[in-house]
Design a protein around this motif. Structure first.
Motif, PDB file in Angstrom:
ATOM      1  N   ASN A 240      -2.868  13.099   6.792  1.00  0.00           N
ATOM      2  CA  ASN A 240      -4.325  13.176   6.786  1.00  0.00           C
ATOM      3  C   ASN A 240      -4.941  11.919   6.168  1.00  0.00           C
ATOM      4  O   ASN A 240      -5.916  11.997   5.451  1.00  0.00           O
ATOM      5  CB  ASN A 240      -4.740  14.425   5.992  1.00  0.00           C
ATOM      6  N   LEU A 241      -4.350  10.753   6.448  1.00  0.00           N
ATOM      7  CA  LEU A 241      -4.833   9.515   5.848  1.00  0.00           C
ATOM      8  C   LEU A 241      -5.960   8.921   6.672  1.00  0.00           C
ATOM      9  O   LEU A 241      -5.803   8.634   7.855  1.00  0.00           O
ATOM     10  CB  LEU A 241      -3.693   8.495   5.705  1.00  0.00           C
TER      11      LEU A 241
ATOM     12  N   PRO B  25      -1.968   6.891  -5.510  1.00  0.00           N
ATOM     13  CA  PRO B  25      -1.556   8.299  -5.425  1.00  0.00           C
ATOM     14  C   PRO B  25      -2.325   9.084  -4.357  1.00  0.00           C
ATOM     15  O   PRO B  25      -1.746   9.928  -3.670  1.00  0.00           O
ATOM     16  CB  PRO B  25      -1.850   8.847  -6.827  1.00  0.00           C
ATOM     17  N   LEU B  26      -3.599   8.778  -4.189  1.00  0.00           N
ATOM     18  CA  LEU B  26      -4.379   9.443  -3.144  1.00  0.00           C
ATOM     19  C   LEU B  26      -3.882   9.054  -1.754  1.00  0.00           C
ATOM     20  O   LEU B  26      -3.786   9.896  -0.852  1.00  0.00           O
ATOM     21  CB  LEU B  26      -5.866   9.095  -3.274  1.00  0.00           C
TER      22      LEU B  26
ATOM     23  N   THR C  69     -13.856  10.391  -3.841  1.00  0.00           N
ATOM     24  CA  THR C  69     -13.543  11.147  -5.044  1.00  0.00           C
ATOM     25  C   THR C  69     -14.855  11.416  -5.763  1.00  0.00           C
ATOM     26  O   THR C  69     -15.919  10.956  -5.327  1.00  0.00           O
ATOM     27  CB  THR C  69     -12.597  10.363  -5.975  1.00  0.00           C
TER      28      THR C  69
ATOM     29  N   MET D 245      -0.802   8.007  -0.966  1.00  0.00           N
ATOM     30  CA  MET D 245       0.523   8.614  -0.772  1.00  0.00           C
ATOM     31  C   MET D 245       0.408  10.098  -0.446  1.00  0.00           C
ATOM     32  O   MET D 245       1.088  10.598   0.454  1.00  0.00           O
ATOM     33  CB  MET D 245       1.381   8.432  -2.031  1.00  0.00           C
ATOM     34  N   GLU D 246      -0.454  10.784  -1.177  1.00  0.00           N
ATOM     35  CA  GLU D 246      -0.652  12.215  -0.963  1.00  0.00           C
ATOM     36  C   GLU D 246      -1.162  12.491   0.454  1.00  0.00           C
ATOM     37  O   GLU D 246      -0.682  13.390   1.137  1.00  0.00           O
ATOM     38  CB  GLU D 246      -1.658  12.727  -1.996  1.00  0.00           C
ATOM     39  N   ARG D 247      -2.098  11.680   0.904  1.00  0.00           N
ATOM     40  CA  ARG D 247      -2.668  11.904   2.234  1.00  0.00           C
ATOM     41  C   ARG D 247      -1.735  11.455   3.347  1.00  0.00           C
ATOM     42  O   ARG D 247      -1.784  12.002   4.434  1.00  0.00           O
ATOM     43  CB  ARG D 247      -4.025  11.234   2.323  1.00  0.00           C
ATOM     44  N   GLU D 248      -0.908  10.449   3.085  1.00  0.00           N
ATOM     45  CA  GLU D 248       0.093  10.051   4.082  1.00  0.00           C
ATOM     46  C   GLU D 248       1.106  11.166   4.292  1.00  0.00           C
ATOM     47  O   GLU D 248       1.510  11.439   5.415  1.00  0.00           O
ATOM     48  CB  GLU D 248       0.813   8.771   3.655  1.00  0.00           C
ATOM     49  N   GLU D 249       1.518  11.810   3.203  1.00  0.00           N
ATOM     50  CA  GLU D 249       2.469  12.922   3.310  1.00  0.00           C
ATOM     51  C   GLU D 249       1.880  14.079   4.093  1.00  0.00           C
ATOM     52  O   GLU D 249       2.577  14.744   4.854  1.00  0.00           O
ATOM     53  CB  GLU D 249       2.873  13.406   1.910  1.00  0.00           C
ATOM     54  N   ASP D 250       0.595  14.335   3.918  1.00  0.00           N
ATOM     55  CA  ASP D 250      -0.087  15.417   4.636  1.00  0.00           C
ATOM     56  C   ASP D 250      -0.400  15.045   6.078  1.00  0.00           C
ATOM     57  O   ASP D 250      -0.792  15.899   6.862  1.00  0.00           O
ATOM     58  CB  ASP D 250      -1.400  15.788   3.940  1.00  0.00           C
TER      59      ASP D 250
ATOM     60  N   LYS E 230      -6.167   5.285  -9.341  1.00  0.00           N
ATOM     61  CA  LYS E 230      -6.155   6.568  -8.622  1.00  0.00           C
ATOM     62  C   LYS E 230      -5.948   6.391  -7.122  1.00  0.00           C
ATOM     63  O   LYS E 230      -5.660   7.348  -6.417  1.00  0.00           O
ATOM     64  CB  LYS E 230      -7.475   7.309  -8.841  1.00  0.00           C
TER      65      LYS E 230
END
Length: 133
Positions: free
Chosen positions: A45-46, A35-36, A52, A38-43, A32
């Motif tokens: 907000n990493l 994906p977390l 979790t 990558m998702e936060r890098e796109e936002d 997990k």
């Protein structure tokens, strides 16, 4: 501090090496993590701490490697980061460069060092000169 497990991942999230210290976190939870990230890098907000419902991931990036600690308990995150940086420092002193190839070539020594560096999730000896003796 109490880290449950430590992982060394490549930039794609493939586990190169892992060590389970406490057995209280499912080792497959690391799937997990990327994906977390990558998702936060796109936002944009990493953060180096990702929480979790299952566990808390604390990580550092070094030479295209992610060094990740997982914990189910409320760990002292500052101590976790000091420990992760000390692990990287010790391994760099042992192998000159800590990268994918050095992990693959020296995994037996790495497991021995990880056992000396940490016992049941608590840091032990993190001084490389003492470990080399």
């Amino acid at each position: 501090m109490s880290t449950s497990a430590i992982y060394f991942l490549d930039v794609k999230g493939k586990v190169l090496l892992s060590r389970n210290y406490r057995g209280d976190v499912d080792m497959n939870l690391i799937d997990k993590f990327m994906p977390l990230v990558m998702e936060r890098e796109e936002d944009g907000n990493l953060n180096p701490v990702i929480q979790t419902n299952d566990c808390t991931f604390a990580f550092i990036k070094h030479n295209n490697l992610y060094v990740v600690s997982t914990s189910r308990k409320n760990a002292n995150v500052a101590m976790v980061f000091v420990f992760l940086h000390r692990v990287v420092q010790v391994l760099t002193e042992y192998f000159k460069e800590l990268e994918e190839e050095s992990i693959r070539d020296n995994f037996v020594i790495l497991y021995e060092l990880l056992d000396e560096l940490c016992d049941f999730g608590y840091p032990q000896t993190t001084e490389s000169k003492i470990l080399q003796e």
